[in-house]
Design an enzyme around this catalytic site. Structure first.
Site, PDB file in Angstrom:
ATOM      1  N   LYS A 111      34.129  80.912  36.635  1.00  0.00           N
ATOM      2  CA  LYS A 111      33.819  80.918  35.028  1.00  0.00           C
ATOM      3  C   LYS A 111      33.074  79.608  34.612  1.00  0.00           C
ATOM      4  O   LYS A 111      33.163  78.690  35.450  1.00  0.00           O
ATOM      5  CB  LYS A 111      34.987  80.982  34.182  1.00  0.00           C
ATOM      6  N   ASP A 132      43.572  78.214  33.543  1.00  0.00           N
ATOM      7  CA  ASP A 132      42.548  79.147  33.643  1.00  0.00           C
ATOM      8  C   ASP A 132      42.959  80.536  34.563  1.00  0.00           C
ATOM      9  O   ASP A 132      42.057  81.270  34.440  1.00  0.00           O
ATOM     10  CB  ASP A 132      41.343  78.528  34.559  1.00  0.00           C
TER      11      ASP A 132
END
Ligand code: ATP
Length: 313
Positions: free
Chosen positions: A12, A146
């Site tokens: 990401k 995350d």
């Protein structure tokens, strides 16, 4: 016959990252806009006849790593993910976990979290433990902030420590050029530096992602989006690795609409107008400055199981 399940999860970038003051529990509240990008980690989970959990790095990995930055033992997030799933389900099977690493290690792109997400999905299928996505995300959140996003993919607003996710129905593609560094930056070290740099500032706890930025992203209005991309970690990453400032300037000189540190860095994400423009930026950076880059786009989907022969994709 050996039984193997391969799962793939994306790295990401953070298009927006605001960080609050240190909390009593040592964490920081953040307001983040996560974008899953087309740089993937694959984890192949192969059943074992004993209860061992073994990790290896696939030779196709594009990230070559020093043993100290990439633990192959119990500290590896894939081992932690497999153990968490075993403990949660009571299914104490063994597994070989082979990681194809492409996301820079300690690069601010959540590569370890992607590995953990892929492991949860692969082992859940291999072992037939039948957890649904929400259950896997709850388990994953304990491994790293995350991990839930790597499971979910797409784009999402993250509050809390980044784990309170609200998915964003984003249909507009954005193109990026990534400039990975040859070194990593430890996330706690970058937070520590940020706290020191802001010691005498009145830092507020962020409560939302700039709605103008979200609107520009949803509209695909790149000219409006570029100046609204923001990351509080930039100054701390630059203080620890001043050469990042040089690369950022080179990226903008090469035509990037904006150059942004991803997460805690040191990977830089350069916003391009489209894929062809990204390729131009890459050529210029490579020809004029010898800078190595990767071209990606987002949003892409979260962790998925690959068909048996990933080469055929
Ligand atoms: P984030 O952006 O989520 O803060 P990051 O992308 O900067 O993280 P990672 O590559 O996810 O960093 O991992 C950071 C540290 O975690 C590494 O330096 C390494 O010691 C440890 N680690 C444990 N398991 C893994 C893994 N599977 N991949 C990468 N690092 C791992």
């Amino acid at each position: 016959m050996t039984h193997t399940v391969i799962a793939r999860a994306p790295g990401k970038i953070n298009c927006y990252f605001r960080v609050g003051p240190p909390r009593e529990d040592g964490y920081h509240s953040v307001a983040s806009l996560y974008l899953a990008v087309s740089l993937y980690e694959d984890v192949a989970a192969t059943a074992r006849s004993d209860q061992e959990i073994q990790v290896s790095l696939h030779p196709d990995s594009t990230v070559v790593s020093e043993p100290e930055s990439f633990p192959l033992g119990p500290d590896n997030l894939v081992v932690k993910a497999a153990m968490a799933l075993r403990e949660h389900t009571g299914h104490y099977a063994g597994v070989d976990l082979c990681i194809t690493k492409r996301v820079p290690i300690a690069g601010g792109m959540g590569g370890g979290s992607a590995d953990a997400a892929a492991t949860l999905v692969a082992c859940n299928a291999l072992w037939g433990t039948g957890l649904n996505r929400e259950e896997l995300a709850r388990l994953g959140a304990r491994l790293g902030a995350d991990v839930p996003f790597a499971l979910q993919g797409g784009a999402a607003v993250g509050l809390g420590v980044g784990d309170e996710l609200a998915p964003l129905l984003l249909r507009t593609r954005t193109d990026w050029v990534l400039v990975p560094a040859s070194y990593g930056l430890s996330t706690p070290r970058v937070y520590g530096m940020l706290d020191r740099l802001r010691a005498h500032e009145d830092v507020q706890t962020p409560t939302e992602v700039d709605p103008m930025m979200v609107g520009a992203l949803l509209d695909g209005d790149l000219d409006a989006l570029a100046p609204l991309l923001a990351n509080d970690m930039t100054r701390a990453a630059l203080a620890l690795a001043p050469e990042l400032g040089v690369v950022r300037d080179l990226g903008e000189a090469a035509g990037a609409l904006h150059a942004l540190v991803s997460g805690s860095g040191p990977t830089l994400a350069l916003l391009a107008r489209n894929e062809a423009h990204g390729a131009q930026i890459i050529n210029q950076l490579s020809d004029e400055a010898g800078v190595a880059t990767l071209q990606v786009h987002g949003p892409v989907s979260g962790a998925i199981i690959l068909p048996a022969h990933p080469e055929s994709l």
